[in-house]
Write a protein that holds these residues in place. Structure first.
Motif, mmCIF file in Angstrom:
data_model
loop_
_atom_site.group_PDB
_atom_site.id
_atom_site.type_symbol
_atom_site.label_atom_id
_atom_site.label_comp_id
_atom_site.label_asym_id
_atom_site.label_seq_id
_atom_site.Cartn_x
_atom_site.Cartn_y
_atom_site.Cartn_z
ATOM 1 N N VAL A 75 45.859 46.975 41.601
ATOM 2 C CA VAL A 75 45.126 45.737 41.367
ATOM 3 C C VAL A 75 44.538 45.761 39.964
ATOM 4 C CG1 VAL A 75 43.201 44.277 42.099
ATOM 5 C CG2 VAL A 75 44.560 45.500 43.812
ATOM 6 N N VAL A 76 44.843 44.743 39.177
ATOM 7 C CA VAL A 76 44.288 44.593 37.830
ATOM 8 C C VAL A 76 43.885 43.131 37.647
ATOM 9 C CG1 VAL A 76 45.710 46.440 36.856
ATOM 10 C CG2 VAL A 76 46.546 44.087 36.804
ATOM 11 N N ARG A 77 43.133 42.859 36.616
ATOM 12 C CA ARG A 77 42.831 41.463 36.309
ATOM 13 C C ARG A 77 44.118 40.738 35.947
ATOM 14 N NH1 ARG A 77 38.596 40.353 31.830
ATOM 15 N NH2 ARG A 77 39.223 42.386 31.012
ATOM 16 N N GLU A 78 44.330 39.579 36.529
ATOM 17 C CA GLU A 78 45.528 38.797 36.250
ATOM 18 C C GLU A 78 45.342 37.955 34.995
ATOM 19 O OE1 GLU A 78 45.763 36.637 39.898
ATOM 20 O OE2 GLU A 78 47.045 38.156 40.865
ATOM 21 N N ARG A 79 46.449 37.421 34.505
ATOM 22 C CA ARG A 79 46.392 36.567 33.321
ATOM 23 C C ARG A 79 46.531 35.101 33.716
ATOM 24 N NH1 ARG A 79 46.309 38.893 28.444
ATOM 25 N NH2 ARG A 79 46.731 41.146 28.344
ATOM 26 N N THR A 83 47.101 29.959 29.509
ATOM 27 C CA THR A 83 46.633 30.508 28.232
ATOM 28 C C THR A 83 47.168 31.903 27.933
ATOM 29 O OG1 THR A 83 44.647 31.516 29.200
ATOM 30 C CG2 THR A 83 44.501 29.207 28.501
ATOM 31 N N GLY A 84 47.542 32.629 28.991
ATOM 32 C CA GLY A 84 47.992 33.999 28.795
ATOM 33 C C GLY A 84 46.848 34.988 28.666
ATOM 34 N N ASN A 85 45.607 34.501 28.708
ATOM 35 C CA ASN A 85 44.444 35.379 28.580
ATOM 36 C C ASN A 85 44.082 35.997 29.923
ATOM 37 O OD1 ASN A 85 44.002 34.759 25.797
ATOM 38 N ND2 ASN A 85 43.105 32.808 26.429
ATOM 39 N N LEU A 86 43.421 37.151 29.859
ATOM 40 C CA LEU A 86 42.963 37.789 31.079
ATOM 41 C C LEU A 86 41.918 36.921 31.767
ATOM 42 C CD1 LEU A 86 42.552 41.508 29.934
ATOM 43 C CD2 LEU A 86 44.195 40.664 31.609
ATOM 44 N N LYS A 87 41.995 36.843 33.077
ATOM 45 C CA LYS A 87 40.978 36.112 33.824
ATOM 46 C C LYS A 87 39.665 36.888 33.804
ATOM 47 C CE LYS A 87 44.169 33.673 36.910
ATOM 48 N NZ LYS A 87 44.565 33.390 38.312
ATOM 49 N N SER A 88 38.577 36.195 34.074
ATOM 50 C CA SER A 88 37.257 36.815 33.990
ATOM 51 C C SER A 88 37.051 37.875 35.049
ATOM 52 C CB SER A 88 36.159 35.749 34.125
ATOM 53 O OG SER A 88 36.255 34.791 33.097
ATOM 54 N N ASN A 89 37.664 37.679 36.233
ATOM 55 C CA ASN A 89 37.392 38.566 37.354
ATOM 56 C C ASN A 89 38.641 38.942 38.126
ATOM 57 O OD1 ASN A 89 34.429 38.533 37.208
ATOM 58 N ND2 ASN A 89 34.615 36.379 37.814
ATOM 59 N N ILE A 90 38.531 40.035 38.869
ATOM 60 C CA ILE A 90 39.476 40.340 39.941
ATOM 61 C C ILE A 90 39.026 39.504 41.128
ATOM 62 C CG2 ILE A 90 40.215 42.115 41.572
ATOM 63 C CD1 ILE A 90 39.959 44.152 39.305
ATOM 64 N N SER A 91 39.909 38.720 41.685
ATOM 65 C CA SER A 91 39.521 37.735 42.692
ATOM 66 C C SER A 91 39.490 38.309 44.110
ATOM 67 C CB SER A 91 40.494 36.554 42.668
ATOM 68 O OG SER A 91 41.774 36.965 43.121
ATOM 69 N N ILE A 92 38.831 37.586 44.990
ATOM 70 C CA ILE A 92 38.787 37.993 46.391
ATOM 71 C C ILE A 92 40.176 37.932 47.014
ATOM 72 C CG2 ILE A 92 38.213 35.653 47.191
ATOM 73 C CD1 ILE A 92 36.548 36.994 49.421
ATOM 74 N N GLU A 93 41.022 37.007 46.544
ATOM 75 C CA GLU A 93 42.383 36.920 47.076
ATOM 76 C C GLU A 93 43.154 38.214 46.794
ATOM 77 O OE1 GLU A 93 40.982 34.527 45.279
ATOM 78 O OE2 GLU A 93 40.777 32.920 46.763
#
Length: 318
Positions: A75-79, A83-93
Motif C-alpha cells: 500500500v502506497v499513496r496513489e497518484r 494531475t499525476g501528483n501524489l494524493k494527500s493521503n492513503i485512503s480508507i478504501e
C-alpha cells in the motif's frame, strides 16, 4: 555507472541482524514499524523482510518481482489520474482492500506480508481501519509500516507494532556502496556528501546525473537566499512555486533539502564540523531558530496550507 539490479541494504546492521534472528527462529512480530528520515533505507529493509518471510529466494535480495508475489500486499499513496501528483493521503478504501486480501488464505500455504509505505499519510479513517487489523492479528501474517513523521501516526497504531528507528547512515558506508557498484571514489564522495546520510537518495543521484545536479542546485539555493534582501527572496517565491498540488510537493521537497542544510549549519555552529556533510559559505544567523521555523512551516504545509504563502513565511523569517 552500472548500479546493481536490486537495491542493497546500506547501513542499519544491528536492525537487520535482529530481524534476521527473529525470522530465523520462526518468531517474527505480527507488525513492525520502521521510523526514520525519508530515503534512509526503511522501505529497502521492509522489502528484504518480506522476501525472508515469503521464503522465496528470488525475493530475498529485494527485487522487482516482489510486487508480483501473490502473498504480498503493498500500500502506497496513489497518484491523481488527472494531475499525476501524489494524493494527500492513503485512503480508507486502500486499507479496506488490504484487510480483505489479508483475510484470504495464503496462495502458497505460507506467510502473508503487507507493506504500508508512508503509513504516516493514512487518513484518520484509514488509520482507524488499520487499527482493527492490528488488533485482530491472523496467523502467519506480518504487517510492516514505514513512516518518516512519527507525530502524524496515531499512538494507537505505533503502540501495537514492534518499532525500529532508522538513523542516517555514515558517509563512508555510502561511499563504499557506491564504489562497489562501480562509481569512482571522487564521485562517490561528492554524492555521499549531498545525500546527507540517506542511501536511497545517494543511489538515485548515482543513477541520474541530472537529478544530482538539480539537487546540488537546491542545496546552493538556500545558501544564496540567505545573502539576498527580502525583496529578492519574495521574487524567488513567485518565480519558483507552481500552483496547486504540484506546488505543495515541490515546496515540501525544498523544505526537506533545506532542513538538512540547516542541520549541517547548526552542527558547524556548535563546533561539530566532523559531523557535517557539506561546508556552507553562507550561514543562517541563527541556524537553530531558522531550523525550528522551517520545521513548523513544513508541518503547516502537510496540513494543506498554501504552498506559496508558507514558503514566503519561511523566507521572511530567514
Amino acid at each position: 555507472m552500472r548500479l546493481q539490479k536490486h537495491k542493497p541494504i546500506i547501513g542499519h546492521t544491528k536492525i537487520v541482524e535482529f530481524l534476521e534472528k527473529s525470522m530465523a527462529g520462526g518468531n517474527p512480530a505480527h507488525a513492525y514499524l520502521f521510523l526514520g528520515p525519508e530515503q534512509v533505507g526503511k522501505s529497502t529493509v521492509a522489502r528484504w523482510v518480506a522476501g525472508q518471510l515469503l521464503q522465496d529466494d528470488r525475493l530475498k535480495s529485494v527485487g522487482p518481482t516482489l510486487e508480483a508475489h501473490p502473498d504480498i500486499s503493498i500500500v502506497v499513496r496513489e497518484r491523481d489520474e488527472k494531475t499525476g501528483n501524489l494524493k494527500s493521503n492513503i485512503s480508507i478504501e486502500q486499507i479496506r482492500n488490504l484487510r480483505e486480501r489479508l483475510s484470504m488464505s495464503s496462495m502458497h500455504g505460507g506467510h502473508k506480508v503487507a507493506l504500508i509505505e508512508g503509513a504516516d499519510f493514512m487518513s484518520i479513517e484509514a488509520s482507524n481501519a488499520m487499527l482493527k487489523t492490528l488488533e485482530e492479528p491472523t496467523s502467519k501474517t506480518t504487517i510492516v509500516l514505514t513512516a518518516s513523521n512519527e507525530a502524524r501516526l496515531p499512538a494507537t497504531i505505533s503502540s501495537r507494532c514492534q518499532t525500529f528507528r532508522f538513523g542516517l547512515v555514515a558517509a563512508d558506508r555510502i561511499v563504499k556502496a557506491l564504489v562497489d557498484a562501480g562509481q569512482s571514489q571522487v564521485k562517490a564522495e561528492q554524492i555521499a556528501a549531498v545525500s546527507f546520510g540517506r542511501p536511497g537518495a545517494a543511489l538515485e543521484y548515482a543513477a541520474d546525473s541530472e537529478h544530482l545536479n538539480e539537487h546540488m542546485q537546491e542545496v546552493k539555493s538556500l545558501q544564496q537566499l540567505i545573502d539576498l534582501p527580502l525583496s529578492a527572496r519574495l521574487k524567488y517565491v513567485s518565480e519558483n512555486t507552481p500552483k496547486g498540488a504540484a506546488g505543495r510537493e515541490e515546496v515540501l521537497d525544498k523544505f526537506g533539502t533545506w532542513e538538512r542544510v540547516l542541520r549541517d549549519q547548526l552542527l558547524a555552529s556548535l563546533g561539530c564540523d566532523e559531523l557535517t556533510a557539506i561546508k556552507s559559505r553562507s550561514q543562517a544567523k541563527q541556524p537553530a531558530k531558522t531550523l525550528k521555523t522551517l520545521q513548523a512551516c513544513r508541518q503547516a504545509l502537510l496540513k494543506n496550507t498554501n504552498p506559496q504563502l508558507t514558503l514566503e513565511n519561511f523566507l521572511i523569517n530567514l
